[in-house]
Design an enzyme around this catalytic site. Sequence first.
Site, PDB file in Angstrom:
ATOM      1  N   ASP A   1       0.884  -1.517   0.172  1.00 30.20           N
ATOM      2  CA  ASP A   1       0.487  -0.272  -0.519  1.00 30.20           C
ATOM      3  C   ASP A   1       0.990   1.166  -0.249  1.00 30.20           C
ATOM      4  OD1 ASP A   1      -3.060  -0.063  -0.263  1.00 30.20           O
ATOM      5  OD2 ASP A   1      -2.425  -1.706   1.608  1.00 30.20           O
ATOM      6  N   GLU A   2       2.281   1.457   0.763  1.00 25.75           N
ATOM      7  CA  GLU A   2       3.082   2.231   0.660  1.00 25.75           C
ATOM      8  C   GLU A   2       3.694   2.337  -0.459  1.00 25.75           C
ATOM      9  OE1 GLU A   2       4.163   1.959   4.762  1.00 25.75           O
ATOM     10  OE2 GLU A   2       2.902   3.104   5.885  1.00 25.75           O
TER      11      GLU A   2
END
Length: 457
Positions: A391-392
Amino acid sequence: MSEEYQDSLKDTRRTCKYGVSCYQKNPEHHKQFKHPPPSKTKTGKKGTNNRFEPYRKTKNNKHEATIQNDDESTISDNLVTETLGEAKKLEGIAKNTLDLKDNINSEEKPKTSIERGLEESKGELTSASEKTDDSNKYLIKSDSISYHDKDADKSVIKNCFLVDMPEDFYSFYEFLSEMESIEKLLSGVNLQLIGPYELFLGKLPILEDKDLYLVHWRFFYDVPEFQAVLKKKGKSEFHIGYFRDDPKEKPVFLARNDSSVDCTITPISENIFGAVYWYLQNEKKTSPFIAVACQKLIDKLKKWAEEKKYSLDEYNIKKRMQKTVCRTFHHAGIVVPYNKKTQLGYRKLVESDNNIKKMFKSLKEAKSQEQKDKILSELQPVITFASIAMDECDFGTGLEAGVALFCSGIKELENSALRNLEVAYTLLNREEFSKIVQVHMKHRRKGPDMSILSESK
């Protein structure tokens, strides 16, 4: 409330979910997000890893829990928006992040992959153990199908296996064609052409279900990056194939694996001539009865390779390691876009390889469901943090975790392996690999005969 916390409330920037414990070093992240301290002072435990502190369970009062719950949805959505902006700087590989929705109803509010991963992984580890063994249902009887014309266009290979084969692949078959019967020649040195080479032998079946080509001669531990083209004859599971980091690019090297032993993928040479040369040299030493046949083929191969300017040198693994972000469980390493300055693209797994291997070993040896559940719960943070990393925009972490779970060969971990690999390959724009692993997991088998035919022609 502390004065710092009160000041942060006046800051109009978005709030980072991890506050002062955030481990992001990217300056763009700190420009867009504020990192307020907790509203009440908390005494930290000595020896803890601050990087993952935000995910550890702590005893919060009701007021703090209410604040966290109210802000959770907004913060998660902001995190995805921010990471999408960062990912575009990595050659736009994350352009489809917001489209990765796993069976979410169109009327429901979309969830981030962090939220989905936390929800879905709760049941996926144990549910895999309930899968029925349907590995034989797809085998096709050879007398019920027809075969591609051996003179068919090369595009057939791309259509069937989703990857293009390099020039040395075709040159090697041309080399064999100038001698006696190809199959007889190779049989004399315990070798067999498989997979894409079967097109030229008139042995590549014409299938209605094209997905089955993706598991045709795909061995148990063959990750999508590895495409087998040769195997040792008989009951041996030793095979040689091309390894590529990206399905749209040329292979990096030829490698070997014996799926009856382990998942290790060992680089051999930059081209198939060097790989076969290595094989013949070793086979000559270990199989004295065919030493003469091996030497004859070695002499012919060396002459052809010299004329066509193909190197017979072994692959320089040190050169490879300079490009990889991690070694991975299969030891061939993975290469993903990585910005050394911002450290965006990859971060280490939450557990070391040795610790993960110990957990895999314990899971294999577990004799009761209770023991398995305990080990699975210990493995869960590895999966959860890998999802958070993706997600990052640290997509390499998800790929590493997926490869580790895949290489474990443990059925209870197959769902988790598939989920990590699907997402990682999609975010890396390696959709062909995503398709391959989906089909492989559906029809994963063990053994020396990985043809999709129940009887070889």
